[in-house]
Write a protein that holds these residues in place. Sequence first.
Motif, PDB file in Angstrom:
ATOM      1  N   LEU A  42       3.546 -35.611   2.690  1.00 24.71           N
ATOM      2  CA  LEU A  42       2.986 -34.694   3.730  1.00 24.71           C
ATOM      3  C   LEU A  42       2.297 -35.314   4.624  1.00 24.71           C
ATOM      4  O   LEU A  42       2.431 -35.241   5.893  1.00 24.71           O
ATOM      5  CB  LEU A  42       2.216 -33.368   3.106  1.00 24.71           C
ATOM      6  N   GLU A  43       1.160 -36.222   4.244  1.00 23.15           N
ATOM      7  CA  GLU A  43       0.697 -36.696   5.370  1.00 23.15           C
ATOM      8  C   GLU A  43       1.152 -37.728   6.052  1.00 23.15           C
ATOM      9  O   GLU A  43       0.964 -37.858   7.288  1.00 23.15           O
ATOM     10  CB  GLU A  43      -0.696 -37.281   4.464  1.00 23.15           C
ATOM     11  N   VAL A  66       4.858 -27.782  14.447  1.00 23.44           N
ATOM     12  CA  VAL A  66       5.651 -28.453  15.252  1.00 23.44           C
ATOM     13  C   VAL A  66       5.944 -27.182  16.481  1.00 23.44           C
ATOM     14  O   VAL A  66       5.753 -27.423  17.436  1.00 23.44           O
ATOM     15  CB  VAL A  66       6.870 -29.357  15.066  1.00 23.44           C
ATOM     16  N   LEU A  67       6.362 -26.163  15.877  1.00 24.14           N
ATOM     17  CA  LEU A  67       6.870 -25.104  16.839  1.00 24.14           C
ATOM     18  C   LEU A  67       5.816 -24.465  17.553  1.00 24.14           C
ATOM     19  O   LEU A  67       5.864 -23.691  18.499  1.00 24.14           O
ATOM     20  CB  LEU A  67       7.720 -23.964  16.029  1.00 24.14           C
ATOM     21  N   LEU A  68       4.481 -24.481  16.787  1.00 27.98           N
ATOM     22  CA  LEU A  68       3.384 -23.869  17.334  1.00 27.98           C
ATOM     23  C   LEU A  68       2.431 -24.737  18.178  1.00 27.98           C
ATOM     24  O   LEU A  68       1.256 -24.599  18.325  1.00 27.98           O
ATOM     25  CB  LEU A  68       2.718 -23.296  16.353  1.00 27.98           C
ATOM     26  N   ALA A  69       2.982 -25.962  18.506  1.00 28.29           N
ATOM     27  CA  ALA A  69       2.156 -26.897  19.008  1.00 28.29           C
ATOM     28  C   ALA A  69       1.396 -26.603  20.155  1.00 28.29           C
ATOM     29  O   ALA A  69       0.236 -26.856  20.431  1.00 28.29           O
ATOM     30  CB  ALA A  69       2.839 -28.195  19.133  1.00 28.29           C
ATOM     31  N   ASP A  70       2.009 -25.509  21.012  1.00 33.24           N
ATOM     32  CA  ASP A  70       1.313 -25.155  22.533  1.00 33.24           C
ATOM     33  C   ASP A  70       0.569 -23.762  22.086  1.00 33.24           C
ATOM     34  O   ASP A  70       0.168 -23.566  23.281  1.00 33.24           O
ATOM     35  CB  ASP A  70       2.517 -25.087  23.521  1.00 33.24           C
ATOM     36  N   ASN A 129       2.984 -37.059  14.543  1.00 31.10           N
ATOM     37  CA  ASN A 129       1.963 -36.708  15.288  1.00 31.10           C
ATOM     38  C   ASN A 129       1.644 -35.434  15.678  1.00 31.10           C
ATOM     39  O   ASN A 129       1.277 -35.058  16.566  1.00 31.10           O
ATOM     40  CB  ASN A 129       1.856 -37.802  16.783  1.00 31.10           C
ATOM     41  N   VAL A 130       1.696 -34.900  14.434  1.00 30.23           N
ATOM     42  CA  VAL A 130       1.386 -33.232  14.337  1.00 30.23           C
ATOM     43  C   VAL A 130      -0.169 -32.920  14.441  1.00 30.23           C
ATOM     44  O   VAL A 130      -0.707 -33.386  13.451  1.00 30.23           O
ATOM     45  CB  VAL A 130       1.977 -32.493  13.158  1.00 30.23           C
ATOM     46  N   GLY A 131      -0.559 -32.561  15.434  1.00 26.87           N
ATOM     47  CA  GLY A 131      -2.016 -32.305  15.428  1.00 26.87           C
ATOM     48  C   GLY A 131      -2.636 -31.011  15.324  1.00 26.87           C
ATOM     49  O   GLY A 131      -3.786 -30.972  14.927  1.00 26.87           O
ATOM     50  N   ASP A 185       7.779 -29.079   4.005  1.00 27.04           N
ATOM     51  CA  ASP A 185       8.320 -29.521   5.370  1.00 27.04           C
ATOM     52  C   ASP A 185       8.474 -28.280   6.364  1.00 27.04           C
ATOM     53  O   ASP A 185       8.609 -28.393   7.577  1.00 27.04           O
ATOM     54  CB  ASP A 185      10.084 -29.791   4.990  1.00 27.04           C
ATOM     55  N   VAL A 186       8.506 -26.730   5.733  1.00 27.64           N
ATOM     56  CA  VAL A 186       8.619 -25.699   6.487  1.00 27.64           C
ATOM     57  C   VAL A 186       7.306 -25.495   7.014  1.00 27.64           C
ATOM     58  O   VAL A 186       6.936 -25.020   8.022  1.00 27.64           O
ATOM     59  CB  VAL A 186       8.935 -24.597   5.566  1.00 27.64           C
ATOM     60  N   LEU A 187       6.117 -25.965   6.371  1.00 24.95           N
ATOM     61  CA  LEU A 187       4.724 -25.879   6.969  1.00 24.95           C
ATOM     62  C   LEU A 187       4.536 -26.969   8.268  1.00 24.95           C
ATOM     63  O   LEU A 187       4.077 -26.566   9.424  1.00 24.95           O
ATOM     64  CB  LEU A 187       3.828 -26.129   5.924  1.00 24.95           C
ATOM     65  N   VAL A 188       5.314 -28.074   8.160  1.00 16.35           N
ATOM     66  CA  VAL A 188       5.171 -29.068   9.103  1.00 16.35           C
ATOM     67  C   VAL A 188       5.972 -28.600  10.560  1.00 16.35           C
ATOM     68  O   VAL A 188       5.759 -28.622  11.498  1.00 16.35           O
ATOM     69  CB  VAL A 188       5.420 -30.520   8.657  1.00 16.35           C
TER      70      VAL A 188
END
Length: 302
Positions: free
Chosen positions: A261-262, A240-244, A269-271, A233-236
């Motif tokens: 995880l997947e 999310v925090l680094l999306a930009d 929708n984490v890209g 979860d900490v990876l996801v």
Amino acid sequence: MNVAIATHFYLPEPCAAATRVASLADALANAGHDVTVVTNFPSFPSGTFARGDRFTLARSTRTGRTRVVRLFSVLAKGLPGFRLLHWLSSALAATCFFLFTREHFDVVIVSMPPITLAAPAFAGARRHRARLVLDVRDVFPDIAIAMGAWRRDGSMARACEWVARRLYRRADLIVAVTPTALAHIASRGVDASRLVLARNAAELAPALAGERFPNTRFTAIYAGNLGVATDLDVLVDAAVLLADDAITIEIVGDGARRAYLEERIRNENVGNIVVEGSLPRAEAMRRVASADVSIIPLRKGI
């Protein structure tokens, strides 16, 4: 000497436990000892056997002074408690091997977890009047309690503690991977003269020099088991925090929590997080060497 190593994981399974045990077997063989590795048929990380292994009772192969004996075990993925059934049946097969083999062993080494390998440990040491060495990668029940999987006063934790204490009392030598693990074992009253710290080693990979995976973005990588000890979860959350930002989190590995995880990545929708799955060891090492930073996200309390 004639040395037996009982382990649940062994190459070609792509996990740290298999690599550690194989390294130990190679070192003993290179020192002039005869080594027999007693294990089950490979199933990690897929959770299934190869087609030709499913109903095979036993298979023995030899490379130099090292013999690998693979024994039948029950693996019914999807059934409730299938992992415990696999561990128990594998331990039973190894126990029978030690009891009924005509070969004599001077030393029995058992790499744990799972704790079910206590059965072949006791059987092998007693039947062959052999020295018993425990290679403890995770201290049970401490690790399960720290992860919140077991309650300290629960029946599983108490039963595991009872078995562990008797194993430590019987063992001639106990090897642990970290100072913390060694301290936990010592707290059971084990004399320091029977305790050895043997950390996991770094592997030199000179062939990787100058050979980089083409990364166009800053890449952070986690390569390892996607199990309950890993804080996926900490990876996801980080992704999310680094999306930009021009940052990618790459995950190389497989395990029990990969599907979770997947699913979370897909639902949210984490890209900028990529799950590569399990790769051949050389390729996984190349990915690690080429990344900008490596992450080891253990769950809090471990």
